[in-house]
Enzyme design. Structure first.
Site, PDB file in Angstrom:
ATOM      1  N   ASP A  51      -8.391  -4.912  12.212  1.00 20.11           N
ATOM      2  CA  ASP A  51      -7.232  -4.618  11.375  1.00 20.11           C
ATOM      3  C   ASP A  51      -6.970  -3.102  11.367  1.00 20.11           C
ATOM      4  OD1 ASP A  51      -5.324  -4.313   9.387  1.00 20.11           O
ATOM      5  OD2 ASP A  51      -6.243  -5.788   8.057  1.00 20.11           O
ATOM      6  N   SER A 109      -2.865  -7.931   1.631  1.00 21.77           N
ATOM      7  CA  SER A 109      -2.639  -6.534   1.975  1.00 21.77           C
ATOM      8  C   SER A 109      -2.415  -5.711   0.706  1.00 21.77           C
ATOM      9  CB  SER A 109      -1.475  -6.431   2.962  1.00 21.77           C
ATOM     10  OG  SER A 109      -1.393  -5.140   3.516  1.00 21.77           O
ATOM     11  N   HIS A 154      -4.570  -7.600  11.154  1.00 18.97           N
ATOM     12  CA  HIS A 154      -4.031  -7.642   9.795  1.00 18.97           C
ATOM     13  C   HIS A 154      -3.386  -8.979   9.463  1.00 18.97           C
ATOM     14  CE1 HIS A 154      -2.983  -5.595   6.119  1.00 18.97           C
ATOM     15  NE2 HIS A 154      -1.711  -5.908   6.234  1.00 18.97           N
TER      16      HIS A 154
END
Length: 281
Positions: free
Chosen positions: A220, A135, A255
Site C-alpha cells: 500500500d 483509509s 490500498h
C-alpha cells in the site's frame, strides 16, 4: 429509464426501503444519515445496524445502489451512511470550513452523534451496532474507537490511516507534503497539537474496545502496512477486554485490496463474515 443494472438471485427492489434522517451534532448542525433496509427489518424496535463513514477530502459517500450490500440487507441488517463533515453532501463549506485542518474533530463527533441518534430513535442498541470505514475512513474508525467504544459491538477498519502525526512529520514519504493540504503541517505547533489530539495510534488507552477487524496491504503506497500493524499491537497491549482483534495483511495487494473481480468479492465476503458474526446472523 435509460439503463438498469441487472441483479441476479431473484432481487426485487420493491422489497427494500430507503430513507434519510438527521442527527444533531455537538454544535447543533444537522448531520444527514442515509438508511436502507429490507422491509420488515426495522419495525420501530431496535435491530442490527451497520454504520458506514468516511468524511475526508471532500468526498461524499453517495447512497447509491450496491449489489454487494443486498447480502447484508437480506440478513436483516439496516445499512446506514453517516454523512459527516469532511464530505460535501451539503456543499463545499461542509468540507472546507467545517471538516478539515483545525475543524477535523467535527468528522469524529458527527459520527458519534449519528450513532447516538440511531440508538435514541430505536433503530438499534450499542450491542446491535457495527461500524466501518476505509483509509481516511479508517482514521474515523480509530478516532471513534478511542472516543466512544461503548457505542459499538464491532468495527471494520480497512487500510486505516491511524498514525497521523508520525506519518505527516516524515517528509521522505512521497505523499506526505501533499497531505498537509488536508490535515495541516505538523511542523506548525498548532497543527501538531491538534493532530495529536485525535490521532488514533497516539490516543489508544487502557479501556474496553469492541470486536475489531483491521485490514492492510503490504504494498500500500498510501497507508503503509506498518501503520495498522503498530496500531493493532498497541491496542492488544492496552485494551482491557477479551474481544477478538484481527489483523488481515494482504501480502500481494495495495490500498484497494485484491485486484480482479472475484478476488475483490472474496475480500468483501470476508468483511461481511466478520460483520455478520458480530451481529449473530
Amino acid at each position: 429509464l435509460k439503463k438498469q443494472q441487472p441483479v441476479l438471485g431473484g432481487y426485487d427492489p420493491d422489497n427494500y426501503v430507503s430513507s434519510r434522517i438527521f442527527a444533531t451534532a455537538e454544535d447543533g448542525r444537522s448531520i444527514p444519515i442515509s438508511l436502507v433496509y429490507r422491509k420488515g427489518a426495522w419495525d420501530g424496535t431496535p435491530t442490527s445496524v451497520h454504520l458506514y463513514g468516511y468524511g475526508s477530502y471532500g468526498i461524499t459517500i453517495d447512497p447509491k445502489f450496491s449489489s454487494n450490500r443486498v447480502s447484508l440487507l437480506d440478513r436483516g441488517i439496516v445499512y446506514a451512511i453517516a454523512h459527516v463533515r469532511g464530505s460535501q453532501i451539503t456543499g463545499r463549506t461542509w468540507y472546507e470550513k467545517e471538516g478539515k485542518y483545525l475543524q477535523k474533530r467535527n468528522t469524529f463527533t458527527d459520527f458519534i452523534a449519528c450513532a447516538n441518534h440511531l440508538i435514541a430513535e430505536n433503530y438499534t442498541t450499542p450491542q446491535q451496532m457495527t461500524m466501518e470505514g476505509r483509509s481516511a475512513g479508517g482514521l474515523l474508525m480509530g478516532a471513534v474507537l478511542n472516543m466512544a467504544p461503548q457505542l459499538f459491538a464491532g468495527a471494520v477498519a480497512g487500510v486505516p490511516f491511524v498514525d497521523v502525526v508520525t506519518t505527516m512529520l516524515d517528509e521522505s514519504i512521497p505523499l506526505t507534503t501533499g497531505e498537509w493540504e488536508e490535515w495541516g503541517n505538523p511542523n506548525d505547533e498548532t497543527y501538531y497539537q491538534y493532530m495529536l489530539s485525535y490521532s488514533p495510534y497516539d490516543n489508544v488507552i487502557a479501556q474496553n474496545y469492541p470486536r475489531i477487524l483491521v485490514t492492510a496491504g503490504l504494498n500500500d503506497p498510501r497507508v503503509q502496512y506498518w501503520e495498522p500493524a503498530k496500531w493493532v499491537q498497541k491496542l492488544r497491549d492496552l485494551k482491557t477486554d477479551k474481544h477478538p482483534l484481527l489483523l488481515k495483511m494482504f501480502m500481494g495487494a495495495g490500498h484497494f485490496s485484491s485486484s480482479g473481480r472475484y478476488d475483490y468479492l472474496k475480500d468483501v465476503a470476508f468483511d461481511y463474515a466478520f460483520i455478520l458474526d458480530v451481529h449473530g446472523k
